[in-house]
Design a protein around this motif. Structure first.
Motif, mmCIF file in Angstrom:
data_model
loop_
_atom_site.group_PDB
_atom_site.id
_atom_site.type_symbol
_atom_site.label_atom_id
_atom_site.label_comp_id
_atom_site.label_asym_id
_atom_site.label_seq_id
_atom_site.Cartn_x
_atom_site.Cartn_y
_atom_site.Cartn_z
ATOM 1 N N MET A 148 47.077 -6.557 36.011
ATOM 2 C CA MET A 148 47.177 -5.105 36.148
ATOM 3 C C MET A 148 46.904 -4.695 37.597
ATOM 4 S SD MET A 148 47.609 -2.185 34.325
ATOM 5 C CE MET A 148 46.922 -2.263 32.662
ATOM 6 N N ALA A 149 45.879 -5.303 38.204
ATOM 7 C CA ALA A 149 45.572 -4.997 39.600
ATOM 8 C C ALA A 149 46.728 -5.394 40.512
ATOM 9 C CB ALA A 149 44.292 -5.717 40.021
ATOM 10 N N GLN B 153 49.066 -18.943 35.118
ATOM 11 C CA GLN B 153 48.089 -19.905 35.626
ATOM 12 C C GLN B 153 47.502 -19.431 36.955
ATOM 13 O OE1 GLN B 153 49.561 -23.896 35.897
ATOM 14 N NE2 GLN B 153 47.618 -24.744 36.619
ATOM 15 N N VAL B 154 48.352 -18.876 37.812
ATOM 16 C CA VAL B 154 47.881 -18.338 39.089
ATOM 17 C C VAL B 154 46.920 -17.172 38.840
ATOM 18 C CG1 VAL B 154 48.570 -17.181 41.219
ATOM 19 C CG2 VAL B 154 49.944 -19.071 40.327
ATOM 20 N N ALA B 155 47.280 -16.313 37.881
ATOM 21 C CA ALA B 155 46.421 -15.179 37.539
ATOM 22 C C ALA B 155 45.070 -15.657 37.026
ATOM 23 C CB ALA B 155 47.107 -14.298 36.501
ATOM 24 N N ASN B 156 45.076 -16.715 36.194
ATOM 25 C CA ASN B 156 43.816 -17.240 35.668
ATOM 26 C C ASN B 156 42.958 -17.855 36.766
ATOM 27 O OD1 ASN B 156 43.974 -16.537 32.955
ATOM 28 N ND2 ASN B 156 45.229 -18.306 32.435
ATOM 29 N N GLN B 157 43.597 -18.515 37.728
ATOM 30 C CA GLN B 157 42.846 -19.097 38.843
ATOM 31 C C GLN B 157 42.137 -18.004 39.636
ATOM 32 O OE1 GLN B 157 45.752 -21.358 41.026
ATOM 33 N NE2 GLN B 157 45.674 -23.124 39.633
ATOM 34 N N LEU B 158 42.853 -16.908 39.885
ATOM 35 C CA LEU B 158 42.243 -15.801 40.607
ATOM 36 C C LEU B 158 41.117 -15.176 39.790
ATOM 37 C CD1 LEU B 158 42.137 -13.926 43.026
ATOM 38 C CD2 LEU B 158 43.971 -12.559 41.987
ATOM 39 N N TYR B 159 41.318 -15.085 38.493
ATOM 40 C CA TYR B 159 40.309 -14.523 37.599
ATOM 41 C C TYR B 159 39.003 -15.317 37.684
ATOM 42 C CZ TYR B 159 38.182 -13.280 33.057
ATOM 43 O OH TYR B 159 37.333 -12.885 32.056
ATOM 44 N N LYS C 117 48.136 -7.150 46.934
ATOM 45 C CA LYS C 117 49.405 -6.549 47.347
ATOM 46 C C LYS C 117 50.366 -7.622 47.848
ATOM 47 C CE LYS C 117 51.244 -2.687 50.016
ATOM 48 N NZ LYS C 117 50.926 -1.574 50.947
ATOM 49 N N GLY C 118 51.555 -7.628 47.297
ATOM 50 C CA GLY C 118 52.554 -8.617 47.673
ATOM 51 C C GLY C 118 52.415 -9.953 46.977
ATOM 52 N N ARG C 119 51.432 -10.096 46.085
ATOM 53 C CA ARG C 119 51.225 -11.355 45.364
ATOM 54 C C ARG C 119 52.065 -11.359 44.084
ATOM 55 N NH1 ARG C 119 46.384 -14.112 46.036
ATOM 56 N NH2 ARG C 119 47.320 -15.521 44.504
ATOM 57 N N GLU C 120 53.348 -11.542 44.228
ATOM 58 C CA GLU C 120 54.242 -11.569 43.068
ATOM 59 C C GLU C 120 53.931 -12.737 42.142
ATOM 60 O OE1 GLU C 120 56.392 -9.262 42.366
ATOM 61 O OE2 GLU C 120 56.069 -8.107 44.198
ATOM 62 N N ASP C 121 53.355 -13.822 42.727
ATOM 63 C CA ASP C 121 53.064 -15.005 41.913
ATOM 64 C C ASP C 121 52.024 -14.694 40.825
ATOM 65 O OD1 ASP C 121 51.266 -14.531 43.988
ATOM 66 O OD2 ASP C 121 50.561 -16.604 44.031
ATOM 67 N N ILE C 122 51.156 -13.717 41.070
ATOM 68 C CA ILE C 122 50.161 -13.351 40.058
ATOM 69 C C ILE C 122 50.835 -12.754 38.840
ATOM 70 C CG2 ILE C 122 48.140 -11.899 39.582
ATOM 71 C CD1 ILE C 122 47.431 -12.055 42.527
#
Length: 710
Positions: free
Chosen positions: A561-562, A657-663, A647-652
């Motif tokens: 969402m962010a 998996q990328v979103a979970n890593q950031l989480y 911002k600009g992190r389309e991969d998230i």
């Protein structure tokens, strides 16, 4: 019969060389078949215009210097100047006008008071925000329409305020007044059918508002009734009314003093412009001077309400109460009753309970120390009450995001000085933040000023960290942090809808929002600073031995969402709960106690569940308030980590998996921040409240107490 004008205009200012308060109001309408408006140099007296010729409504606008321009040009200029919102800590003007101003203006108005009832707009209300709803004030027994004088500036920011003035010698029947207000309401509804119309009724005006609402159930009305006179038949003063009729004219001068003693608390009236933070001696001295200066004004009641008018108003009150009470079943409007606990004229507290049971959609807010003239007393800012009870809206339904109005400086000072002052002193909070280069600095310089920003962190026991955090953002950065809170704080229960203005009401004033995906979406889309606790009530109501332990869901809930809005995520840690209290009985202990466990089960049976059972330990949301034992206070510490840009992190957005890593990176950062603070606080020479108090005693009290070097 007098009637309200049939079309909307920008009104002229009314002034008079003999009327020093005339320039404070704009007259909206004068009645008659020829619907006219008086120019800025005219005054109405006994139904005629003095000092200027009448101008046809809708043709031109007086600029104040004799020149005229078209209504279209004026309207365009006003629309260009209108604000859509205002910044936090705006000036609401509360305390700049006092009850003495009420008496001055009221006595001046009745000097040349003729003609039929009419509307006016106080100049001090200024220009409201864009798309603001209309607020119509319906006066009490005085009929002046000046009963909101303490609140004009604050209400004028959020509403288009019009006040009804009933001249002292007017004898319009109650049914005639109902039709007068009703015509205005219908006109406003036809003009803006999607906006609510507010009717603020004071005492007698409360009966008038209820009568209009009963006759217009299809119109979206919000009624705010201050000690409504629907209980007039049970008034404590009923035995005195026959005596008033028989009283000789020579003794009528004593009536104002009798009325003033029962209608309001002179001490609370005199306290409006006195700072609560003054030392006791200075406060008593200023209160004494204010009271002494107020007493001569009380004789003005005899001019505002002469004997003939008083007797007429008492008859009018009787018919008004009967009319309104017979039609309560037809009222569909949203109603908020403001009830005083020390009303010596009406049994307002009992009447509020009756109205709540009789009306379909009614909330009550009690003021235990308030008198009958509640709106003229210290301690109640009507705009604050409207916001805190979630009554302010610009459309059919209240929206916690689009209808939010930031807190004013008055509201922040009141909360700081009256509600959380001792807690703020005890916690001695210190905040640190992390700059882009990784350097930790004192203060909030590392937190971005521009939104959207998502602040994510640990929820202390009972949410103790909230107040210092939100206050720091307001004072240091003038930023309103919108906290996502459990829906139970916003749910209507019989107790919550009939109570005094509470801590949960203040949470609404300071931006709390029910935690839902849609509200998070709206807040981020409006570039807000949003405070989110993934651990929710599981962390805030944790068990023994679980201090500083995170209970976050297994899967990311907010990262994508962010990223969708390019929000900056700021992880933070907060410590200090173990320095201020000790957890004596937690949920497990309480469930072992008979009767108590039954209450807990009953309470949780109807609680809204924010998450389902698939969310891991955090889904264990059986709510119960633990038993705490206070300690000699230590200190609260906050550390906001290095901002994480999405911002600009389309991969998230594309890769879970990328979103979970950031989480998990954010979660680890919160834990590291708390570990850092727990270790470094050992180096703070002023961690104890005793040491901080000695420091302030030896230095200026306003000096910030030092702490460890990060």
């Amino acid at each position: 019969m007098a009637s309200v004008i049939g079309f909307k205009v920008l009104p002229f200012s009314m002034s008079n060389s003999e009327n020093k308060y005339g320039s404070r109001v704009k007259v909206r309408c004068l009645s008659g078949p020829d619907s006219t408006l008086f120019s800025s140099d005219s005054v109405v007296m006994n139904g005629t215009s003095i000092g200027g010729e009448r101008e046809r409504v809708g043709t031109s606008i007086d600029q104040g210097n004799g020149q005229l321009r078209s209504k279209v040009e004026e309207k365009k200029k006003v629309e260009d100047d209108v604000l859509e919102t205002f910044k936090p800590l705006w000036d609401d003007g509360y305390g700049t006008e006092t009850v003495r101003d009420y008496f001055d203006m009221a006595k001046d108005i009745v000097k040349h008071d003729g003609g039929p009832p009419r509307w006016f707009c106080p100049i001090t209300c200024g220009c409201p925000l864009k798309d603001s709803p209309v607020l119509l004030f319906l006066p009490g027994m005085d009929g002046t329409g000046l009963g909101l004088v303490l609140h004009h500036k604050a209400l004028g920011k959020a509403f288009e305020v019009w006040c009804l003035h009933i001249p002292v010698n007017d004898r319009t029947s109650f049914e005639g007044l109902v039709k007068l207000v009703e015509e205005t309401v219908r006109f406003e509804h036809a003009s803006s059918p999607h906006k609510p119309i507010y009717l603020v009724g004071d005492s007698f005006g409360g009966c008038l508002a209820l009568a209009v609402a009963a006759r217009n159930p299809a119109i979206d009305l919000v009624l705010i009734l201050s000690n409504p006179a629907t209980s007039f038949g049970r008034s404590q003063l009923q035995p005195l009314f026959p005596i008033l009729e028989a009283m000789p004219d020579g003794l009528h001068s004593a009536v104002p003093y009798l009325l003033s003693s029962v209608m309001g608390d002179p001490v609370k009236m005199a306290s409006v412009d006195i700072e609560t933070t003054l030392p006791p001696g200075q406060r008593i001295e200023r209160l004494s001077r204010s009271l002494t200066g107020l007493l001569p004004y009380l004789s003005g009641f005899a001019d505002i309400i002469p004997k003939d008018t008083l007797l007429w108003k008492l008859k009018l009150l009787k018919s008004a109460a009967a009319y309104a009470n017979s039609r309560l079943h037809a009222v569909k409007a949203e109603v908020l009753v403001l009830a005083s606990g020390k009303d010596n004229m009406l049994p307002s507290r009992d009447e509020a309970k009756r109205l709540k049971n009789s009306l379909q959609n009614c909330d009550v807010c009690h003021f235990k120390d308030g008198g009958h003239t509640l709106l003229l007393e210290d301690g109640i800012c009507l705009m604050t009450v409207i916001k805190g009870t979630s009554k302010f809206r610009r459309s059919r339904r209240h929206d916690f995001v689009s209808d939010f109005l930031p807190p004013s400086m008055t509201e922040l000072k009141y909360v700081s000085d009256q509600i959380v002052r001792l807690f703020r002193f005890a916690s001695g909070s210190i905040l640190f933040s992390t700059l882009e280069d990784g350097k930790i600095v004192k203060g909030l310089a590392g937190v971005p000023n521009e939104g959207p920003v998502l602040i994510v962190g640990y929820h202390m026991l009972m949410g103790l960290e909230l107040t210092p955090l939100c206050e720091a953002f307001l004072r240091e950065k003038n930023i309103m942090v919108r906290g996502l809170a459990h829906p139970i704080l916003f749910s209507k229960t019989p107790e919550s809808s009939s109570s005094e203005f509470s801590l949960t009401d203040w949470m609404r004033v300071f931006g709390a929002v029910p935690v839902t995906p849609s509200n998070l979406f709206k807040l981020l889309s409006t570039k807000s600073h949003v405070l989110l606790y993934p651990g929710g009530p599981r962390e805030a109501l944790h068990h023994k031995g679980e201090e500083y332990k995170l209970f976050w869901p297994d899967q990311q809930e907010f990262v994508r969402m962010a990223a969708r809005f390019g929000a900056t995520i700021v992880p933070f840690g907060a410590v200090g709960e173990d320095d201020i209290s000790e957890l004596v009985l937690d949920y497990n202990d309480l469930m072992k106690i008979p009767v108590v466990n039954d209450h807990i089960r009953d309470f949780n049976r109807n609680v809204v569940r924010v998450r389902d059972k698939t969310s891991g330990e955090v889904a264990n949301q059986e709510l119960s308030f633990p038993v705490l034992m206070p300690k000699i206070p230590g200190r609260f510490y906050y550390l906001f980590g290095k901002p994480i840009k999405t911002k600009g992190r389309e991969d998230i957005l594309k890769d879970k998996q990328v979103a979970n890593q950031l989480y998990f990176q954010i979660k680890s950062e919160v834990e590291r921040n708390m570990e850092f603070l727990i270790k470094k606080r050992q180096e703070d020479p002023y961690r104890s409240i005793v040491d901080r108090t000695l420091y302030k005693a030896l230095n200026a009290p306003s000096h910030e107490v030092p702490t460890f070097e990060p």
